[in-house]
Design a protein around this motif. Structure first.
Motif, PDB file in Angstrom:
ATOM      1  N   ALA A  10       0.828  -1.206   0.000  1.00 40.70           N
ATOM      2  CA  ALA A  10       0.000   0.000   0.000  1.00 40.70           C
ATOM      3  C   ALA A  10       0.862   1.257   0.000  1.00 40.70           C
ATOM      4  CB  ALA A  10      -0.938  -0.003   1.194  1.00 40.70           C
ATOM      5  N   ASN A  11       2.014   1.193   0.636  1.00 37.67           N
ATOM      6  CA  ASN A  11       2.906   2.353   0.679  1.00 37.67           C
ATOM      7  C   ASN A  11       3.595   2.606  -0.658  1.00 37.67           C
ATOM      8  OD1 ASN A  11       2.262   2.763   3.342  1.00 37.67           O
ATOM      9  ND2 ASN A  11       4.151   1.877   4.157  1.00 37.67           N
ATOM     10  N   LEU A  12       3.481   1.674  -1.585  1.00 39.61           N
ATOM     11  CA  LEU A  12       4.065   1.850  -2.912  1.00 39.61           C
ATOM     12  C   LEU A  12       3.087   2.469  -3.909  1.00 39.61           C
ATOM     13  CD1 LEU A  12       5.960  -1.561  -3.293  1.00 39.61           C
ATOM     14  CD2 LEU A  12       6.919   0.640  -2.626  1.00 39.61           C
ATOM     15  N   LEU A  13       1.825   2.573  -3.533  1.00 36.76           N
ATOM     16  CA  LEU A  13       0.796   3.039  -4.468  1.00 36.76           C
ATOM     17  C   LEU A  13       1.049   4.448  -5.019  1.00 36.76           C
ATOM     18  CD1 LEU A  13      -2.462   1.647  -2.811  1.00 36.76           C
ATOM     19  CD2 LEU A  13      -1.279   0.787  -4.844  1.00 36.76           C
ATOM     20  N   PRO A  14       1.632   5.396  -4.250  1.00 39.01           N
ATOM     21  CA  PRO A  14       1.913   6.716  -4.836  1.00 39.01           C
ATOM     22  C   PRO A  14       2.810   6.660  -6.064  1.00 39.01           C
ATOM     23  CG  PRO A  14       2.052   6.844  -2.450  1.00 39.01           C
ATOM     24  CD  PRO A  14       1.911   5.378  -2.804  1.00 39.01           C
ATOM     25  N   ALA A  15       3.558   5.580  -6.225  1.00 40.76           N
ATOM     26  CA  ALA A  15       4.410   5.455  -7.419  1.00 40.76           C
ATOM     27  C   ALA A  15       3.581   5.507  -8.695  1.00 40.76           C
ATOM     28  CB  ALA A  15       5.207   4.152  -7.352  1.00 40.76           C
ATOM     29  N   LEU A  16       2.366   4.994  -8.652  1.00 46.58           N
ATOM     30  CA  LEU A  16       1.501   5.018  -9.830  1.00 46.58           C
ATOM     31  C   LEU A  16       1.115   6.445 -10.205  1.00 46.58           C
ATOM     32  CD1 LEU A  16      -0.879   2.005  -9.071  1.00 46.58           C
ATOM     33  CD2 LEU A  16       1.053   2.053 -10.659  1.00 46.58           C
ATOM     34  N   LEU A  17       0.980   7.312  -9.206  1.00 44.98           N
ATOM     35  CA  LEU A  17       0.627   8.706  -9.470  1.00 44.98           C
ATOM     36  C   LEU A  17       1.804   9.495 -10.019  1.00 44.98           C
ATOM     37  CD1 LEU A  17      -1.456   9.470  -6.236  1.00 44.98           C
ATOM     38  CD2 LEU A  17      -2.294   8.761  -8.490  1.00 44.98           C
ATOM     39  N   LEU A  18       3.028   9.074  -9.664  1.00 39.14           N
ATOM     40  CA  LEU A  18       4.224   9.804 -10.081  1.00 39.14           C
ATOM     41  C   LEU A  18       4.763   9.351 -11.430  1.00 39.14           C
ATOM     42  CD1 LEU A  18       6.157   9.815  -6.670  1.00 39.14           C
ATOM     43  CD2 LEU A  18       4.833  11.682  -7.670  1.00 39.14           C
ATOM     44  N   ALA A  19       4.415   8.145 -11.854  1.00 41.74           N
ATOM     45  CA  ALA A  19       5.060   7.549 -13.034  1.00 41.74           C
ATOM     46  C   ALA A  19       4.887   8.397 -14.291  1.00 41.74           C
ATOM     47  CB  ALA A  19       4.523   6.137 -13.261  1.00 41.74           C
ATOM     48  N   MET A  20       3.667   8.806 -14.593  1.00 45.18           N
ATOM     49  CA  MET A  20       3.438   9.536 -15.838  1.00 45.18           C
ATOM     50  C   MET A  20       3.979  10.962 -15.816  1.00 45.18           C
ATOM     51  SD  MET A  20      -0.088   8.095 -17.491  1.00 45.18           S
ATOM     52  CE  MET A  20      -1.102   8.255 -16.031  1.00 45.18           C
ATOM     53  N   PRO A  21       3.804  11.740 -14.728  1.00 43.01           N
ATOM     54  CA  PRO A  21       4.437  13.063 -14.715  1.00 43.01           C
ATOM     55  C   PRO A  21       5.957  13.002 -14.840  1.00 43.01           C
ATOM     56  CG  PRO A  21       2.759  12.922 -13.020  1.00 43.01           C
ATOM     57  CD  PRO A  21       2.919  11.550 -13.572  1.00 43.01           C
ATOM     58  N   LEU A  22       6.591  12.054 -14.138  1.00 43.98           N
ATOM     59  CA  LEU A  22       8.043  11.907 -14.249  1.00 43.98           C
ATOM     60  C   LEU A  22       8.458  11.468 -15.644  1.00 43.98           C
ATOM     61  CD1 LEU A  22       8.959  10.236 -10.824  1.00 43.98           C
ATOM     62  CD2 LEU A  22       9.413  12.592 -11.566  1.00 43.98           C
ATOM     63  N   SER A  23       7.637  10.607 -16.266  1.00 43.03           N
ATOM     64  CA  SER A  23       7.937  10.172 -17.633  1.00 43.03           C
ATOM     65  C   SER A  23       7.874  11.343 -18.599  1.00 43.03           C
ATOM     66  CB  SER A  23       6.941   9.086 -18.060  1.00 43.03           C
ATOM     67  OG  SER A  23       7.192   8.667 -19.390  1.00 43.03           O
ATOM     68  N   ALA A  24       6.872  12.218 -18.430  1.00 46.00           N
ATOM     69  CA  ALA A  24       6.756  13.390 -19.304  1.00 46.00           C
ATOM     70  C   ALA A  24       7.949  14.327 -19.128  1.00 46.00           C
ATOM     71  CB  ALA A  24       5.455  14.126 -19.000  1.00 46.00           C
ATOM     72  N   LEU A  25       8.359  14.531 -17.878  1.00 41.41           N
ATOM     73  CA  LEU A  25       9.517  15.400 -17.616  1.00 41.41           C
ATOM     74  C   LEU A  25      10.797  14.807 -18.185  1.00 41.41           C
ATOM     75  CD1 LEU A  25       8.762  16.468 -13.936  1.00 41.41           C
ATOM     76  CD2 LEU A  25       8.646  17.916 -15.984  1.00 41.41           C
ATOM     77  N   TRP A  26      10.975  13.508 -18.005  1.00 45.70           N
ATOM     78  CA  TRP A  26      12.179  12.847 -18.499  1.00 45.70           C
ATOM     79  C   TRP A  26      12.255  12.908 -20.022  1.00 45.70           C
ATOM     80  CZ3 TRP A  26      16.360  10.817 -15.990  1.00 45.70           C
ATOM     81  CH2 TRP A  26      17.224  10.075 -16.758  1.00 45.70           C
ATOM     82  N   THR A  27      11.127  12.660 -20.664  1.00 49.93           N
ATOM     83  CA  THR A  27      11.085  12.704 -22.132  1.00 49.93           C
ATOM     84  C   THR A  27      11.372  14.109 -22.646  1.00 49.93           C
ATOM     85  OG1 THR A  27       9.439  10.909 -22.137  1.00 49.93           O
ATOM     86  CG2 THR A  27       9.651  12.208 -24.141  1.00 49.93           C
TER      87      THR A  27
END
Length: 239
Positions: free
Chosen positions: A218-235
């Motif tokens: 359950a403590n890993l669930l915020p990773a799902l919220l961060l994945a796409m914004p971080l992917s957009a920034l990285w790209t």
């Protein structure tokens, strides 16, 4: 039109009914061995999703930051408090039986499987993935696992297990609807990184089910919220 939540909820409903009908006739060795098989299946699904990663640093950073945020918020402890609150509420509603060992065990097991079916990383990720991509494969795979899980639990907890299908359906449909709103803002690379991050959560879930490593999923669930914004920034800055 999403189909995965309905298939998943139908599997829990059917498994709960069949398990209640089987009652205690299911062999004990089968009840003991099946959870490990569920964990193995979750590991396999996780591996399949992780290899779809588009930007490896994004997957790693999302998981690290998501875990850090989840630990700071202590999401798993919050869920445990909710479970304990449900146990106490049930004890007040049925005061004549709330102090017996059997009733205590029933309530604890029942609220635990509510969390398992309704708030698992697999269900949350699967519903969001179908909402954004139209692919129900994760929820369909989860439906197979949940069918047998519900059957096993219902042999001891009864038909009440089947009722969990209702809140689970509502939660998954809500997540899928929210994901549809996000869809126009996504790119294929963002979706790939989101999928891979979800795969890591499924690997953690599988390891926990198998008893190999008790990750606080359950403590890993915020990773799902961060994945796409971080992917957009990285790209944008590094691709």
């Amino acid at each position: 039109m999403v189909t995965g939540p309905f298939i998943n909820a139908g599997a829990v409903l059917l498994g709960g009914v069949i398990g209640a009908l089987l009652s205690q006739r299911l062999p004990e060795r089968l009840r003991a061995s099946m959870p490990s098989i569920f964990g193995l299946a979750s590991l396999g699904i996780g591996v399949l999703l992780v290899i779809k990663c588009a930007n490896l640093p994004v997957m790693v950073l999302s998981t690290l930051l998501g875990a850090l945020l989840g630990e700071l918020c202590n999401i798993e402890a919050g869920i445990n408090r909710a479970v304990e609150g449900g146990r106490r509420l049930a004890a007040r509603v049925r005061p004549g039986r709330g102090t017996s060992a059997a009733q205590e065990s029933f309530v604890q097991s029942f609220v635990a499987i509510i969390i398992l079916f309704c708030a698992s990383g697999t269900g949350i990720f699967g519903a969001m993935q179908e909402g954004m991509t139209g692919d129900p494969s994760v929820l369909i795979a989860k439906a197979f696992l949940d069918f047998f899980t519900a059957t096993i639990f219902a042999t001891t907890l009864g038909i009440a297990v089947a009722a969990i299908s209702v809140p689970m359906l509502v939660i998954q449909l809500s997540l899928a609807a929210c994901a549809v709103i996000i869809l126009p803002l996504t790119t294929p690379m963002m979706m790939a990184d989101f999928t891979a991050t979800g795969g890591l959560l499924l690997l953690a879930t599988g390891l926990r089910i198998c008893g190999i490593k008790m990750f606080a999923v359950a403590n890993l669930l915020p990773a799902l919220l961060l994945a796409m914004p971080l992917s957009a920034l990285w790209t944008h800055f590094f691709a």
